[in-house]
Design a protein around this motif. Structure first.
Motif, PDB file in Angstrom:
ATOM      1  N   ASP A  16       0.872  -1.179   0.000  1.00 35.90           N
ATOM      2  CA  ASP A  16       0.000   0.000   0.000  1.00 35.90           C
ATOM      3  C   ASP A  16       0.908   1.227   0.000  1.00 35.90           C
ATOM      4  OD1 ASP A  16      -3.198   0.589   1.038  1.00 35.90           O
ATOM      5  OD2 ASP A  16      -1.750   2.244   1.163  1.00 35.90           O
ATOM      6  N   ASP A  17       0.532   2.260  -0.721  1.00 37.88           N
ATOM      7  CA  ASP A  17       1.418   3.420  -0.825  1.00 37.88           C
ATOM      8  C   ASP A  17       1.307   4.374   0.356  1.00 37.88           C
ATOM      9  OD1 ASP A  17      -1.139   4.062  -1.676  1.00 37.88           O
ATOM     10  OD2 ASP A  17      -0.471   5.630  -3.047  1.00 37.88           O
ATOM     11  N   HIS A  18       0.503   4.037   1.357  1.00 34.05           N
ATOM     12  CA  HIS A  18       0.412   4.849   2.573  1.00 34.05           C
ATOM     13  C   HIS A  18       0.977   4.060   3.753  1.00 34.05           C
ATOM     14  CE1 HIS A  18      -2.793   6.627   0.001  1.00 34.05           C
ATOM     15  NE2 HIS A  18      -2.284   7.755   0.475  1.00 34.05           N
ATOM     16  N   SER A  19       2.088   4.555   4.317  1.00 37.62           N
ATOM     17  CA  SER A  19       2.758   3.828   5.399  1.00 37.62           C
ATOM     18  C   SER A  19       1.877   3.682   6.633  1.00 37.62           C
ATOM     19  CB  SER A  19       4.072   4.528   5.775  1.00 37.62           C
ATOM     20  OG  SER A  19       3.827   5.869   6.192  1.00 37.62           O
ATOM     21  N   GLU A  23       0.922   0.203   8.547  1.00 38.98           N
ATOM     22  CA  GLU A  23       1.161   0.002   9.971  1.00 38.98           C
ATOM     23  C   GLU A  23      -0.122  -0.428  10.684  1.00 38.98           C
ATOM     24  OE1 GLU A  23       3.047  -0.560  13.393  1.00 38.98           O
ATOM     25  OE2 GLU A  23       4.017  -0.090  11.483  1.00 38.98           O
ATOM     26  N   GLY A  24      -1.237   0.210  10.325  1.00 35.29           N
ATOM     27  CA  GLY A  24      -2.512  -0.148  10.945  1.00 35.29           C
ATOM     28  C   GLY A  24      -2.920  -1.575  10.621  1.00 35.29           C
ATOM     29  N   ILE A  25      -2.775  -1.966   9.357  1.00 33.94           N
ATOM     30  CA  ILE A  25      -3.118  -3.334   8.951  1.00 33.94           C
ATOM     31  C   ILE A  25      -2.217  -4.346   9.651  1.00 33.94           C
ATOM     32  CG2 ILE A  25      -3.195  -4.939   7.002  1.00 33.94           C
ATOM     33  CD1 ILE A  25      -3.894  -2.542   5.215  1.00 33.94           C
ATOM     34  N   LYS A  26      -0.932  -4.012   9.749  1.00 31.04           N
ATOM     35  CA  LYS A  26       0.015  -4.911  10.406  1.00 31.04           C
ATOM     36  C   LYS A  26      -0.385  -5.164  11.853  1.00 31.04           C
ATOM     37  CE  LYS A  26       4.893  -5.448  11.620  1.00 31.04           C
ATOM     38  NZ  LYS A  26       6.252  -4.868  11.509  1.00 31.04           N
ATOM     39  N   ALA A  39       6.852  -8.626   5.246  1.00 32.23           N
ATOM     40  CA  ALA A  39       7.408  -7.661   4.286  1.00 32.23           C
ATOM     41  C   ALA A  39       6.364  -6.603   3.961  1.00 32.23           C
ATOM     42  CB  ALA A  39       7.853  -8.370   3.007  1.00 32.23           C
ATOM     43  N   GLU A  40       6.851  -5.448   3.493  1.00 36.22           N
ATOM     44  CA  GLU A  40       5.971  -4.351   3.094  1.00 36.22           C
ATOM     45  C   GLU A  40       6.533  -3.688   1.836  1.00 36.22           C
ATOM     46  OE1 GLU A  40       5.098  -1.495   6.156  1.00 36.22           O
ATOM     47  OE2 GLU A  40       5.259  -2.988   7.756  1.00 36.22           O
ATOM     48  N   ALA A  41       5.650  -3.008   1.109  1.00 35.90           N
ATOM     49  CA  ALA A  41       6.091  -2.238  -0.055  1.00 35.90           C
ATOM     50  C   ALA A  41       5.109  -1.091  -0.278  1.00 35.90           C
ATOM     51  CB  ALA A  41       6.159  -3.127  -1.299  1.00 35.90           C
TER      52      ALA A  41
END
Length: 222
Positions: A16-19, A23-26, A39-41
């Motif tokens: 997702d292009d919004h950090s 973070e919220g989803i994580k 991992a994230e991107a």
């Protein structure tokens, strides 16, 4: 003493292009311990690069992103036959986006305004080999597929006997000149038939027409 083997958490990559969204989803996903965000991107291109470096079970993919959107990433990964289950997580509730994702080969599709329980259920479902479409979207998808099926039937039924003959030969790889010779008609007539066929079955080139003929059992595939 018997050793109890612990079940490994599902490795999920969030794209997702919004950090702040990532973070919220994580935080939501890792609450129970069944899922680990490994991992994230923040863009489509970064997703492809990072995915190659990590063992990911489920890819959580947004649609609106820079440097390749989610559908382009999905297409790329499916063409590469990458062994990862893909779940689209998006704000788009339009059936066109869902249809395109399903056509490409997505395993799951969930809206961002869903409850966290729905998202977790979707991840668990597709990780186990099932598909998961947001329940509210399923009737829309079904109606659109039924409409497409009826439209295809109308296209097929509108073809004349001669057009079907031309389409069969076209699907077998014959050129217009060869079709003309086989059917004992002029090459100009063949061109007219081909043009009419394209319009009636809603395709734009000979390859698409051949695929149509194969799908509708107009030619044999050995």
């Amino acid at each position: 003493m018997k050793v109890i083997k612990m079940k490994r958490p599902i490795n999920v990559m969030i794209v997702d292009d919004h950090s702040i969204v990532r973070e919220g989803i994580k935080q939501i996903l890792e609450l129970d311990g069944d899922i680990k965000v490994n991992a994230e991107a923040g863009s489509g291109r970064e997703c492809i690069d990072v995915l190659d470096e990590n063992k990911t079970d489920v890819l959580l993919l947004d649609i609106n992103m820079p440097n390749m959107n989610g559908l382009q990433v999905l297409q790329h990964l499916r063409e590469k036959k990458t062994d990862v289950k893909i779940l689209i997580l998006t704000i788009h509730n339009e059936v066109e986006y869902l249809m395109r994702a399903v056509e490409i080969g997505v395993e799951g599709y969930v809206l961002k305004d869903s409850d966290s329980t729905v998202l977790k259920k979707a991840i668990l479902s597709i990780n186990s080999g099932d598909t998961f479409i947001q329940p509210e979207l399923t009737p829309l998808l079904r109606r659109r597929l039924e409409d497409r099926s009826l439209k295809t039937k109308r296209h097929r039924d509108s073809l004349t006997k001669r057009e079907i003959e031309v389409l069969k030969l076209l699907a077998e790889g014959l050129f217009n000149k060869e079709i003309a010779y086989t059917l004992n008609i002029s090459e100009k007539t063949v061109k007219n038939h081909v043009s009419n066929i394209f319009k009636k079955i809603n395709v734009s080139d000979r390859t698409q027409a051949a695929v149509y003929a194969i799908k509708h059992n107009l030619v044999d595939v050995f």
